[in-house]
Enzyme design. Structure first.
Site, short mmCIF file in Angstrom:
data_model
loop_
_atom_site.label_atom_id
_atom_site.label_comp_id
_atom_site.label_asym_id
_atom_site.label_seq_id
_atom_site.Cartn_x
_atom_site.Cartn_y
_atom_site.Cartn_z
N ASP A 211 0.87 -1.18 0.00
CA ASP A 211 0.00 0.00 0.00
C ASP A 211 0.91 1.23 0.00
O ASP A 211 1.98 1.21 0.62
CB ASP A 211 -0.90 0.01 1.25
CG ASP A 211 -2.08 0.96 1.09
OD1 ASP A 211 -3.22 0.48 1.01
OD2 ASP A 211 -1.86 2.19 1.03
N GLU B 205 -17.88 1.13 -18.69
CA GLU B 205 -18.95 0.25 -18.21
C GLU B 205 -20.28 0.72 -18.79
O GLU B 205 -20.72 1.83 -18.52
CB GLU B 205 -18.98 0.23 -16.68
CG GLU B 205 -17.69 -0.36 -16.13
CD GLU B 205 -17.62 -0.43 -14.60
OE1 GLU B 205 -18.60 -0.07 -13.93
OE2 GLU B 205 -16.57 -0.87 -14.10
N HIS C 101 -19.65 -5.36 -12.62
CA HIS C 101 -19.47 -4.47 -11.45
C HIS C 101 -20.47 -4.83 -10.33
O HIS C 101 -21.21 -3.96 -9.85
CB HIS C 101 -19.65 -3.00 -11.86
CG HIS C 101 -18.91 -2.06 -10.93
ND1 HIS C 101 -18.33 -0.90 -11.34
CD2 HIS C 101 -18.68 -2.13 -9.59
CE1 HIS C 101 -17.76 -0.29 -10.31
NE2 HIS C 101 -17.96 -1.04 -9.22
N ILE C 102 -20.45 -6.09 -9.94
CA ILE C 102 -21.39 -6.54 -8.91
C ILE C 102 -20.67 -6.99 -7.64
O ILE C 102 -21.28 -7.61 -6.77
CB ILE C 102 -22.32 -7.68 -9.42
CG1 ILE C 102 -21.56 -8.70 -10.25
CG2 ILE C 102 -23.47 -7.13 -10.24
CD1 ILE C 102 -21.04 -9.85 -9.51
#
Ligand code: NAI
Length: 636
Positions: free
Chosen positions: A409, A497, A519-520
């Protein structure tokens, strides 16, 4: 119960109805559930009771006859009635619960007058400080076994026009205001025995009653505000207009209604023009991802206090413009974290086992049983890029499945469990068997995974992206799937999308061992429910206490609950010296500060000052007129 608040005298009398006013429901409906529970003719009797109630209402039979018949059908005994009283205690109207102080303070002037029965009314209302001597209702007669045998027929409240007759007998020496939901309440005014009738619509709305009322009061807050009797709250919540767009979860609607706000719902998104028309009277706006809250919309939003994005992203809101207007924006940043993580876990396993290919073959009639190229995830190295809410949660679940976790990160992040923090993304890419991306969509992250990064990965790597579409170079990904560097891939997000009606056009279609989902990742019933619960909680904290914890655009302040003080909430442009000016006004008026909290960001300053209860109204005017003030409000 002891009284907490000093009592005050009023020059008027307030007469309150019980069923559907003091409580949310009709007591007899609940009694039917109790006394007819398990009765062989329960449904038949309930239907009859309903018919008799209607006959009574339209005047076909007298009230006494209707009462007699209903009591006979309900056949209650003492135990049922005690149970009823207990249950009714949890059914008190929300705005009554909020305003306990009012009932105690004006106990001498508050009467409950009902065509119901003492046995279940008294235990409920006396808990609020209402005097037993100020409750007027009917009384049952019981036999030795405790069964109801009838009721006191001399009581005016068991007959037609009962409330009017009762009021006559009381002969109250002052103005009388009646609050109720039904015709019998209005009758008191009609007979000239009340000065005003307030139609109470928090629980039921009866058109014919509302038409006749002097005021419609959607809650007790509104009644108290109209009559300058409000103690517990500063502004009636029903005057706070909430507009919820785009089908937000019903739980959110329920929560906002229970809080007493006036809630308007629209299933679709609104265009800029439509929203500009609507926004003028809106105090709280709830949207999902489609409604664009532009600077132009915000220019017209003079009452707007808060915007809630019932989703994760807030790109659809002009945050800078909202901040400059002193409008706090909230979202639900981790309501769907778990949903995304579960899908990643499932996809890791499915890809490692080549389930998609095997399933596709089966659908095409091919039975191809083989262990080649299928692996367990246990003992494999999972490389997580982006150790935020989702990355960190995935780390925990993956370890519990026996994986070794490495992560990278850009910020210093506490490693959970036994996960190993890597200093560079390269270290993760070089070692991992499965790589999962969980970084945010900032512009600098565009194509962060491209040919150079694929070159660093191990052959046969599983590659998963459920974060943002533009962070992966799609052409490079395709090439690396085809050259078998990437043995399996799951993508939920894409650079472009489409909407549900458009075709999904992508060079990724048809690639081997590649799972594509629209995108679920975060789309589950639980996540929607979490969002529906989370955002209203933030609104309410902000409106009720001034707390801005988790606000996307406001300085985050978590505040103690307000006790015996007033809270001044001051939002101003972030220029030097405002705090000093606020404190000078307070000092000039000899006001004692009980607590003060300040936080700023680049655009605004947010100052909360808790002061003693007694203050001069001029103080408010002066605080409001301090230069650079954006918004100012007081909590009582
Ligand atoms: P978060 O903000 O909690 O975590 C993102 C982390 O990525 C932060 O710790 C940040 O420091 C780190 N980061 C940013 N750029 C980086 C870089 N270049 N290299 C390494 N680390 C970097 O966000 P959260 O809630 O964990 O969400 C992660 C992503 O998942 C977001 O992009 C979000 O939009 C997406 N998402 C997708 C969903 C879906 O349905 N597929 C649902 C929910 C979120």
């Amino acid at each position: 119960m002891g009284l907490l608040y000093p009592q005050m005298k009023l020059n008027k009398y307030i007469v309150i109805d019980f069923d559907s006013t003091f409580t949310k429901i009709e007591a007899f409906d609940l009694l039917a559930e109790i006394s007819l529970n398990g009765h062989p003719q329960a449904e038949e009797r309930k239907k009859k009771i309903w018919e008799i109630t209607n006959l009574g209402m339209d005047g076909s039979i007298s009230f006494r006859e209707s009462l007699e018949k209903r009591v006979e059908l309900l056949a209650p005994n003492k135990t049922h009635l005690l149970q009823l009283a207990e249950k009714l205690k949890s059914q008190v109207s929300e705005s009554f619960k909020r305003n306990r102080e009012f009932f105690q303070k004006y106990a001498d002037n508050i009467y409950v007058i009902s065509n119901g029965f003492h046995v279940f009314i008294d235990p409920v209302v006396t808990e609020f400080g209402i005097k037993a001597t100020n409750i007027f209702a009917n009384r049952f007669h019981f036999d030795e076994q405790g069964n109801v045998t009838g009721f006191d027929e001399d009581n005016p409240l068991s007959a037609n026009n009962g409330k009017v007759e009762q009021l006559k007998r009381l002969n109250l020496p002052g103005d009388v205001y009646v609050i109720g939901d039904g015709y019998t309440d209005y009758e008191i005014k009609h007979a000239g025995l009340a000065n005003k009738f307030f139609a109470f619509t928090e629980n039921v709305e009866r058109e014919n009653i509302m038409e006749k009322a002097d005021h419609i009061t959607p809650s007790l807050d509104e009644f108290l505000y109209l009559n300058k009797l409000n103690t517990a709250i500063s502004y009636p919540k029903n005057r706070i207009h909430v507009l919820l767009l785009e089908n937000v979860h019903p739980v959110a609607i329920e929560l906002m209604k229970a809080e007493g706000f006036s809630v308007e719902i629209q299933t679709a998104a609104l265009s800029e023009e439509e929203l500009i028309k609507k926004i003028k009277n809106v105090s709280v706006l709830g949207i999902r991802s489609k409604t664009q809250v532009t600077e132009k919309v915000l220019e017209h939003a003079n009452k707007l206090m808060a915007i809630g994005a019932f989703c994760i992203g807030t790109n659809q809101i002009d945050l800078q413009a909202a901040t400059k207007k002193g409008i706090a924006v909230f979202n639900a940043p981790f309501s769907n974290t778990r949903s995304v993580v579960e899908l990643v876990v499932a996809e890791m396993i499915i890809l490692m086992r080549k389930v998609v290919e095997k399933s596709n073959k089966m659908h095409a009639g091919m039975w191809d049983k083989s262990a080649a190229g299928s692996f367990e995830i246990r003992g494999k190295k999972l490389g997580i890029i982006g150790y935020g809410n989702i990355g960190a949660q995935l780390s925990v679940l993956a370890e519990s499945l026996g994986m070794k976790v490495l992560y990278y990160d850009i910020e210093e992040k506490l490693s959970l469990g036994n996960a190993t923090r890597c200093k560079t993304m390269k270290e993760v890419l070089q070692q991992a068997d499965v790589i999962s991306l969980h970084i945010d969509g900032r512009a600098a992250n565009k194509n962060i995974i491209s040919e150079r990064e694929f070159n660093l990965m191990k052959k046969g790597v599983i590659f998963i992206n459920l974060s943002r579409g533009h962070i992966v170079d799609i052409a490079a990904l395709k090439a690396n799937i085809l050259n078998e560097k990437v043995a399996g891939c799951a993508l939920d997000v894409f650079p472009h999308e489409p909407n549900n009606l458009e075709e999904f056009v992508s060079e990724l279609r048809g690639l081997p061992n590649t799972i594509l989902t629209p995108h679920i990742g975060g789309s589950t019933v639980e996540a929607q429910q979490n969002i529906g619960n989370f955002v209203p909680g933030k609104f309410m904290d902000y409106i009720n206490t001034g707390s801005t914890s988790n606000s996307v655009n406001f300085p985050n302040l978590v505040l103690p609950t307000l006790e015996n003080a007033h809270r001044l909430i001051h939002i101003h442009e972030n220029v030097p010296g405002i705090l000093a000016k606020i404190n000078k006004v307070l000092a000039d008026h000899n006001i004692n500060i009980a607590g003060q909290y300040l936080k700023t960001n680049e655009l605004i300053g947010y100052v909360i000052t808790d002061i003693d209860k007694k203050y001069n109204k001029d103080v408010i005017k002066e605080l409001r007129s301090i230069e650079h003030t954006i918004k100012f409000r007081v909590l009582y």
